[in-house]
Design an enzyme around this catalytic site. Structure first.
Site, short mmCIF file in Angstrom:
data_model
loop_
_atom_site.label_atom_id
_atom_site.label_comp_id
_atom_site.label_asym_id
_atom_site.label_seq_id
_atom_site.Cartn_x
_atom_site.Cartn_y
_atom_site.Cartn_z
N ASP A 91 0.75 -1.30 -0.06
CA ASP A 91 -0.02 -0.03 0.11
C ASP A 91 0.78 1.25 0.01
O ASP A 91 2.11 1.26 0.14
CB ASP A 91 -1.06 0.12 1.16
N ASP A 265 -7.57 -7.44 1.21
CA ASP A 265 -6.56 -7.49 2.42
C ASP A 265 -7.14 -7.05 3.55
O ASP A 265 -8.18 -6.30 3.39
CB ASP A 265 -5.31 -6.65 2.00
N CYS A 303 -11.94 -27.91 8.51
CA CYS A 303 -10.60 -27.50 8.39
C CYS A 303 -9.61 -28.55 8.59
O CYS A 303 -9.56 -29.36 9.63
CB CYS A 303 -10.51 -26.46 9.16
N CYS A 305 -6.22 -27.24 8.85
CA CYS A 305 -4.98 -26.76 9.26
C CYS A 305 -4.31 -27.13 10.52
O CYS A 305 -5.22 -28.01 11.26
CB CYS A 305 -5.36 -24.94 9.49
N CYS A 308 -6.55 -27.00 13.92
CA CYS A 308 -7.81 -28.00 13.98
C CYS A 308 -7.33 -29.40 13.63
O CYS A 308 -8.04 -30.32 14.37
CB CYS A 308 -8.58 -27.71 12.57
N HIS A 334 -4.94 -20.79 11.84
CA HIS A 334 -6.35 -21.13 11.30
C HIS A 334 -7.26 -20.10 10.54
O HIS A 334 -7.70 -20.14 9.48
CB HIS A 334 -7.13 -21.49 12.60
#
Length: 370
Positions: A91, A265, A303, A305, A308, A334
């Protein structure tokens, strides 16, 4: 060829495509994790990659203060410094400059401000912002703009937007075109449809590799944000990427993709993780709540990840209560993973022509008792 976006499929106003950049291709719609100071907080680059993320965001304002753009360049650029092999969007610093309020002085040429770190004085103009982003090695450079605060009168929003459009023209002149790199213009105009239209017309007349929608998610509320997107995205070129800056929560992403946005974002996934909040396919969870103290279930049964796959809600609750850093790390991991999975799910649905059906299922799952 400079950085560009190619269209793959549409379903209603929702779009799927591919962004072609110097450091690789990125499928859209896409969510970019925020690496403000050269790192996605609490995550290694390998960890971020494992979530499916292919592009991240860096922050011009923070990196120019520490460690300094020239130093980043001497260290081989932001990609090398942070071990990120994919594209990086930076940015322009406009949002941070706006948020400094009492520490800045703005004029036609640019902004003089005092560093929030040590009080040192700095001067940023459109030309200097583009130079800093060039030194960082950004695949996607953003025009220097003034992020119009909310609320703003029509007169205030018009003055701010027109200054940003003059800065956009100077940013375009200062940008050095090269293979795989590009400059995005930023649409301003607060929540006023006529000003948004004027801003789009000014930017498209200049010509950019992509177009961002700025000045939203600054307090106007979701209804006003969606209404502004409804009048703005149809005016933007169909052939270029559209980026909604600083957004947002999962339902914000879903609603904005429905309205034709390609890129997003936000700090919410990692900031929420540090606060003990998890976003899941069944809605948000506050892992600090005592009800999780003996809950053996994973955060999200859908999930895979590490949080999890390997740990229970009870364990993560315990980590948070003990102020162990692993708790926020697992929740940040996560949340980024969930955001990436959500974007993939929307992208596949657009490609298969069933976006609204999939959106309805996602929304229904968020409302189910967890």
């Amino acid at each position: 060829m400079t950085l560009h976006w190619t269209h793959q499929a549409s379903d209603g106003r929702a779009r799927a495509g591919v962004l072609h950049a110097a450091h690789g291709e990125v499928e859209t719609p896409v969510f970019m994790p925020v690496g403000t100071a050269g790192t996605v907080k609490g995550m290694t680059a390998d960890g971020v990659r494992s979530t499916g993320a292919r592009i991240v965001l860096g922050n011009t304002y923070h990196l120019m203060l520490r460690p300094g753009a020239e130093r980043v360049a001497r260290l081989g650029g932001l990609h090398k410094m942070m071990d990120w092999h994919g594209p990086i969007l930076t940015d322009s610093g406009g949002f941070q400059v706006m948020s400094l309020s009492g520490l800045r002085k703005m004029d036609e040429d640019g902004v003089t401000f005092a560093s929030h770190v040590d009080g040192s004085k700095h001067r940023v103009t459109p030309e200097r912002s583009i130079e800093i982003q060039h030194l960082l090695g950004s695949d996607i450079t953003m025009c220097f703009d003034e992020c119009t605060p909310f609320p703003a009168t029509h007169e205030e929003a018009a003055r701010s937007m027109r200054l940003s459009m003059r800065w956009a023209a100077r940013s375009r002149t200062a940008f050095t075109p090269r293979e795989g790199y590009g400059l995005f213009g930023i649409v301003q105009g607060s929540t006023y449809p006529d000003l948004r239209a004027e801003s789009v017309a000014a930017l498209t007349a200049i010509g950019f590799e992509g177009y961002a929608i700025g000045g939203l998610a600054v307090g106007e509320g979701q209804e006003a944000m969606f209404a502004t997107l409804d009048v703005t995205t149809p005016l933007l070129p169909q052939t270029h990427a559209r980026y909604l800056m600083g957004v947002g929560k999962p339902d914000d992403l879903l609603g904005a993709v429905r309205r034709g946005v390609d890129m997003f974002d936000c700090v919410i996934p990692t900031r929420s993780g540090r606060m003990g909040r998890a976003y899941t396919s069944r809605g948000p969870l506050n892992l600090r709540n005592a009800k999780h103290a003996e809950d053996l279930r994973p955060l999200d049964p859908d999930c895979d990840c590490p949080a999890c796959r390997n740990h229970s809600r009870a364990y993560i609750h315990h980590l948070l209560k003990c102020d162990e850093m692993l708790g926020p790390i697992l929740l940040s991991w996560h949340n980024i993973h969930y955001y990436q999975a959500l974007m993939r799910r929307m992208r596949h649905a657009i490609q298969q022509g069933r976006f609204e059906d999939e959106a309805a299922r996602i929304e229904a799952d968020w409302s189910r008792p967890e």
